[in-house]
Design a protein around this motif. Structure first.
Motif, PDB file in Angstrom:
ATOM      1  N   TYR A 259       0.806  -1.225   0.000  1.00  0.00           N
ATOM      2  CA  TYR A 259       0.000   0.000   0.000  1.00  0.00           C
ATOM      3  C   TYR A 259       0.839   1.275   0.000  1.00  0.00           C
ATOM      4  O   TYR A 259       0.362   2.312  -0.471  1.00  0.00           O
ATOM      5  CB  TYR A 259      -0.941   0.003   1.208  1.00  0.00           C
ATOM      6  CG  TYR A 259      -2.183  -0.823   1.001  1.00  0.00           C
ATOM      7  CD1 TYR A 259      -3.367  -0.248   0.549  1.00  0.00           C
ATOM      8  CD2 TYR A 259      -2.176  -2.185   1.252  1.00  0.00           C
ATOM      9  CE1 TYR A 259      -4.503  -1.008   0.359  1.00  0.00           C
ATOM     10  CE2 TYR A 259      -3.310  -2.961   1.068  1.00  0.00           C
ATOM     11  CZ  TYR A 259      -4.465  -2.369   0.617  1.00  0.00           C
ATOM     12  OH  TYR A 259      -5.590  -3.120   0.420  1.00  0.00           O
ATOM     13  N   THR A 260       2.059   1.228   0.544  1.00  0.00           N
ATOM     14  CA  THR A 260       2.847   2.458   0.632  1.00  0.00           C
ATOM     15  C   THR A 260       3.940   2.563  -0.428  1.00  0.00           C
ATOM     16  O   THR A 260       4.314   3.662  -0.813  1.00  0.00           O
ATOM     17  CB  THR A 260       3.490   2.595   2.023  1.00  0.00           C
ATOM     18  OG1 THR A 260       4.346   1.472   2.276  1.00  0.00           O
ATOM     19  CG2 THR A 260       2.429   2.649   3.112  1.00  0.00           C
ATOM     20  N   ALA A 261       4.451   1.421  -0.906  1.00  0.00           N
ATOM     21  CA  ALA A 261       5.517   1.467  -1.906  1.00  0.00           C
ATOM     22  C   ALA A 261       4.995   1.358  -3.334  1.00  0.00           C
ATOM     23  O   ALA A 261       5.656   1.829  -4.267  1.00  0.00           O
ATOM     24  CB  ALA A 261       6.540   0.348  -1.650  1.00  0.00           C
ATOM     25  N   PHE A 262       3.814   0.757  -3.514  1.00  0.00           N
ATOM     26  CA  PHE A 262       3.328   0.510  -4.877  1.00  0.00           C
ATOM     27  C   PHE A 262       1.907   1.019  -5.108  1.00  0.00           C
ATOM     28  O   PHE A 262       1.080   0.318  -5.704  1.00  0.00           O
ATOM     29  CB  PHE A 262       3.393  -0.992  -5.198  1.00  0.00           C
ATOM     30  CG  PHE A 262       4.738  -1.599  -4.995  1.00  0.00           C
ATOM     31  CD1 PHE A 262       5.799  -1.280  -5.824  1.00  0.00           C
ATOM     32  CD2 PHE A 262       4.955  -2.497  -3.960  1.00  0.00           C
ATOM     33  CE1 PHE A 262       7.044  -1.838  -5.631  1.00  0.00           C
ATOM     34  CE2 PHE A 262       6.192  -3.058  -3.753  1.00  0.00           C
ATOM     35  CZ  PHE A 262       7.248  -2.732  -4.590  1.00  0.00           C
ATOM     36  N   PRO A 263       1.577   2.238  -4.670  1.00  0.00           N
ATOM     37  CA  PRO A 263       0.232   2.745  -4.955  1.00  0.00           C
ATOM     38  C   PRO A 263      -0.005   2.985  -6.435  1.00  0.00           C
ATOM     39  O   PRO A 263      -1.154   2.986  -6.896  1.00  0.00           O
ATOM     40  CB  PRO A 263       0.179   4.066  -4.164  1.00  0.00           C
ATOM     41  CG  PRO A 263       1.607   4.500  -4.054  1.00  0.00           C
ATOM     42  CD  PRO A 263       2.390   3.235  -3.936  1.00  0.00           C
ATOM     43  N   GLY A 264       1.078   3.172  -7.189  1.00  0.00           N
ATOM     44  CA  GLY A 264       0.934   3.385  -8.624  1.00  0.00           C
ATOM     45  C   GLY A 264       0.959   2.111  -9.432  1.00  0.00           C
ATOM     46  O   GLY A 264       0.876   2.151 -10.661  1.00  0.00           O
ATOM     47  N   ALA A 265       1.093   0.967  -8.760  1.00  0.00           N
ATOM     48  CA  ALA A 265       1.133  -0.320  -9.463  1.00  0.00           C
ATOM     49  C   ALA A 265       0.022  -1.229  -8.959  1.00  0.00           C
ATOM     50  O   ALA A 265       0.189  -2.448  -8.859  1.00  0.00           O
ATOM     51  CB  ALA A 265       2.496  -0.981  -9.271  1.00  0.00           C
ATOM     52  N   THR A 266      -1.124  -0.618  -8.633  1.00  0.00           N
ATOM     53  CA  THR A 266      -2.218  -1.385  -8.032  1.00  0.00           C
ATOM     54  C   THR A 266      -2.673  -2.526  -8.928  1.00  0.00           C
ATOM     55  O   THR A 266      -2.905  -3.649  -8.453  1.00  0.00           O
ATOM     56  CB  THR A 266      -3.415  -0.459  -7.738  1.00  0.00           C
ATOM     57  OG1 THR A 266      -2.997   0.580  -6.847  1.00  0.00           O
ATOM     58  CG2 THR A 266      -4.562  -1.233  -7.111  1.00  0.00           C
ATOM     59  N   LEU A 267      -2.816  -2.269 -10.208  1.00  0.00           N
ATOM     60  CA  LEU A 267      -3.279  -3.310 -11.129  1.00  0.00           C
ATOM     61  C   LEU A 267      -2.346  -4.507 -11.110  1.00  0.00           C
ATOM     62  O   LEU A 267      -2.791  -5.663 -11.121  1.00  0.00           O
ATOM     63  CB  LEU A 267      -3.382  -2.742 -12.547  1.00  0.00           C
ATOM     64  CG  LEU A 267      -3.852  -3.722 -13.632  1.00  0.00           C
ATOM     65  CD1 LEU A 267      -5.269  -4.205 -13.322  1.00  0.00           C
ATOM     66  CD2 LEU A 267      -3.801  -3.073 -15.015  1.00  0.00           C
ATOM     67  N   GLN A 268      -1.037  -4.264 -11.069  1.00  0.00           N
ATOM     68  CA  GLN A 268      -0.061  -5.346 -11.113  1.00  0.00           C
ATOM     69  C   GLN A 268      -0.064  -6.171  -9.822  1.00  0.00           C
ATOM     70  O   GLN A 268      -0.140  -7.402  -9.861  1.00  0.00           O
ATOM     71  CB  GLN A 268       1.344  -4.794 -11.373  1.00  0.00           C
ATOM     72  CG  GLN A 268       1.581  -4.283 -12.784  1.00  0.00           C
ATOM     73  CD  GLN A 268       0.984  -2.890 -13.014  1.00  0.00           C
ATOM     74  OE1 GLN A 268       0.527  -2.227 -12.085  1.00  0.00           O
ATOM     75  NE2 GLN A 268       0.978  -2.456 -14.269  1.00  0.00           N
ATOM     76  N   TRP A 269       0.024  -5.493  -8.662  1.00  0.00           N
ATOM     77  CA  TRP A 269       0.083  -6.291  -7.430  1.00  0.00           C
ATOM     78  C   TRP A 269      -1.266  -6.909  -7.102  1.00  0.00           C
ATOM     79  O   TRP A 269      -1.332  -7.964  -6.452  1.00  0.00           O
ATOM     80  CB  TRP A 269       0.633  -5.480  -6.258  1.00  0.00           C
ATOM     81  CG  TRP A 269      -0.157  -4.308  -5.752  1.00  0.00           C
ATOM     82  CD1 TRP A 269       0.137  -2.996  -5.901  1.00  0.00           C
ATOM     83  CD2 TRP A 269      -1.351  -4.346  -4.946  1.00  0.00           C
ATOM     84  NE1 TRP A 269      -0.788  -2.205  -5.268  1.00  0.00           N
ATOM     85  CE2 TRP A 269      -1.714  -3.010  -4.660  1.00  0.00           C
ATOM     86  CE3 TRP A 269      -2.144  -5.369  -4.435  1.00  0.00           C
ATOM     87  CZ2 TRP A 269      -2.837  -2.675  -3.907  1.00  0.00           C
ATOM     88  CZ3 TRP A 269      -3.271  -5.048  -3.686  1.00  0.00           C
ATOM     89  CH2 TRP A 269      -3.601  -3.711  -3.430  1.00  0.00           C
ATOM     90  N   GLN A 270      -2.344  -6.295  -7.553  1.00  0.00           N
ATOM     91  CA  GLN A 270      -3.660  -6.856  -7.275  1.00  0.00           C
ATOM     92  C   GLN A 270      -3.829  -8.219  -7.954  1.00  0.00           C
ATOM     93  O   GLN A 270      -4.352  -9.171  -7.358  1.00  0.00           O
ATOM     94  CB  GLN A 270      -4.742  -5.893  -7.752  1.00  0.00           C
ATOM     95  CG  GLN A 270      -6.077  -6.093  -7.086  1.00  0.00           C
ATOM     96  CD  GLN A 270      -7.042  -4.975  -7.440  1.00  0.00           C
ATOM     97  OE1 GLN A 270      -7.167  -4.571  -8.593  1.00  0.00           O
ATOM     98  NE2 GLN A 270      -7.749  -4.462  -6.431  1.00  0.00           N
ATOM     99  N   GLN A 271      -3.347  -8.334  -9.192  1.00  0.00           N
ATOM    100  CA  GLN A 271      -3.421  -9.616  -9.879  1.00  0.00           C
ATOM    101  C   GLN A 271      -2.621 -10.680  -9.138  1.00  0.00           C
ATOM    102  O   GLN A 271      -3.051 -11.836  -9.005  1.00  0.00           O
ATOM    103  CB  GLN A 271      -2.894  -9.468 -11.307  1.00  0.00           C
ATOM    104  CG  GLN A 271      -3.727  -8.564 -12.197  1.00  0.00           C
ATOM    105  CD  GLN A 271      -3.134  -8.407 -13.576  1.00  0.00           C
ATOM    106  OE1 GLN A 271      -2.759  -9.381 -14.219  1.00  0.00           O
ATOM    107  NE2 GLN A 271      -3.032  -7.176 -14.042  1.00  0.00           N
TER     108      GLN A 271
END
Length: 477
Positions: A259-271
């Motif tokens: 949540y703090t390091a990858f807020p701009g990569a939500t689509l990627q980590w969500q998968q």
């Protein structure tokens, strides 16, 4: 830059544990005896002092030690759970180790040392602090897994855990190196600022390796392979510890990183999280059905429950984080209560671990059978017990995030998992009676009773936990 006094104030629980470990090592060395002696009591006092420091904390949130350490309500919530798990483990372990002749004074020291690593891990605000906390926790856990050196199963468990743990640490470190190389920062906020809303392929690879290393500590699919063998082979109090406190720390840092390091990569980590969630729920639901060793069954149950917790994480919202926090709080109580029952499974002074050993328990010890049955019902997620509400919050967060497929799959797999929990109830109440268990000590009876009553009556007054989890979740955003 902050003064040392301010920094240590924010890191007071960790300071208490660090000083406590040093004192315990000195006491153990000067005693010159291999047995436990007063070490467990000292460890409980040290851990309790750290827990009190968190509960009575008056300072607000802060980032200290050159942005490496963050003190916030999210961290306080998860630290309290980890400390609680460690304290209860030590309270339950004494009689077991004395009966097995392995009541070494090093065990309480290792528990406190591992807990110190967990607290550092939970408050890590950058890649370096994350790795230091993770390794401090892991190295102590490797030793505790093989604590019974004369037991081939325990030695095998320790070796497997060490080899696979070293592999996962290498993957995590490689991912951290990639992230630093592509972002030029080690703090989570710095990484988020550098990658913005358009992560390149190098950042995505780094994120995947980092999450893979953390997934090993959570024992989620496909990094679960160590869990059944280590849970079965390690001494039962060690298994109880592995199933509770370290998982809280791993879930906490995974949540913080994502949540703090990858807020701009939500689509990627969500998968990635959705895949691990579904795979863990499926494996935990189906693989446990054929198990006849209750510790091995609890290993697969743990894998499944981590999958359910990841449902809330996948939502990507404050409500999802709140669901994860509530889930972990209820999970740790259910797990410790169940292991109190497993530690009570002794016949003529010898521990037994087969599910068939529970046959007819309702006839030989009706109180224990009722408590264990209620914990099994809660673990399966049947209302109105607390286990139902744990799943309710994570599924609700997934639905609100429009992850309808994930929520539906979770509900269906939860139904499958109920089979092996209810099989234990059937064995206790309808099978022919096996030899009666020895009378458990007061500590085990108390842990079993308190955890069961908590699960039964949670619905009466859930507000304190819900409000604490809500405040902790909001502090993360």
């Amino acid at each position: 830059m902050e003064t040392l006094h301010i920094a240590l104030t924010h890191a007071l629980p960790e300071t208490i544990l660090a000083v406590g470990v040093i004192l315990m090592v000195l006491i153990g060395a000067f005693r010159g005896k291999a047995d436990d002696g007063p070490m467990s009591e000292i460890a409980v006092v040290v851990l309790g002092a750290a827990l009190v420091a968190i509960i009575l904390k008056t300072t607000g949130s802060g980032i200290v030690f050159d942005n490496a350490f963050i003190d916030d309500r999210f961290g306080d919530f998860m630290k309290a759970l980890s400390l609680g798990g460690s304290i209860v483990t030590l309270l339950m372990a004494g009689d077991f180790f004395r009966g097995q002749g392995i009541n070494k004074f090093e065990f309480p020291i290792l528990i406190v040392l591992a807990t110190l690593g967990m607290l550092m891990l939970i408050s890590a605000n950058g890649l370096i602090a994350l790795y230091l906390g993770l390794e401090l926790m892991s190295l102590a856990l490797y030793v505790t897994a093989a604590l019974s050196r004369d037991d081939a199963r325990a030695s095998e468990a320790g070796l497997k855990y060490f080899v696979l743990g070293a592999l996962s640490s290498g993957m995590l470190l490689y991912g951290a190196s990639l992230l630093y190389g592509f972002s030029g920062a080690v703090s989570f906020a710095g990484i988020a600022g550098a990658i913005g809303g358009h992560p390149n392929m190098g950042v995505i690879f780094g994120m995947v390796f980092l999450v893979a290393g953390l997934a090993f500590k959570m024992s989620v699919v496909p990094f679960h392979m160590w869990t059944p063998d280590v849970y079965e082979g390690a001494p039962t109090p060690v298994t109880a510890f592995f199933a509770s406190a370290p998982k809280v720390a791993a879930v906490a840092i995974a949540t913080r990183v994502i949540y703090t390091a990858f807020p701009g990569a939500t689509l990627q980590w969500q998968q990635l999280v959705i895949f691990m969630s579904i795979a863990s729920m499926a494996l935990g639901s189906f693989a446990a059905i054929r198990q006849d060793n209750i510790k091995r069954l609890m290993a697969y149950s743990s894998i499944g429950h981590m999958g359910f917790a990841l449902v809330g994480l996948a939502a990507g919202t404050a409500e999802g984080v709140q669901g994860v926090l509530i889930y972990m709080a209820i999970y740790i109580v259910m797990t410790l209560g169940t292991f109190a029952a497993i530690l009570s499974m002794r016949v003529a002074g010898h521990p037994v671990e087969k599910i068939s050993d529970l046959s007819g328990l309702a006839k030989t010890n009706g109180t224990m059978a009722f408590f264990l049955a209620m914990l099994m019902v809660s673990l399966s997620g049947v209302p109105p017990l607390a286990g139902f509400f744990a799943k309710w919050y994570v599924f609700l967060a997934a639905v609100e995030a429009k992850l309808f497929g994930l929520a539906v799959i979770g509900v269906l797999l939860s139904t499958v998992a109920a089979f092996y929990y209810w099989r234990i109830i059937k064995v206790m109440y309808f099978d022919e009676a096996a030899p009666a268990f020895d009378r458990p000590n007061l500590t085990l009876r108390a842990v079993l009773a308190v955890s069961t009553v908590s699960m039964l009556l949670y619905w009466v007054y859930p507000a304190p936990l819900v409000q604490a989890a809500e405040g902790a979740a909001k502090s993360l955003f």
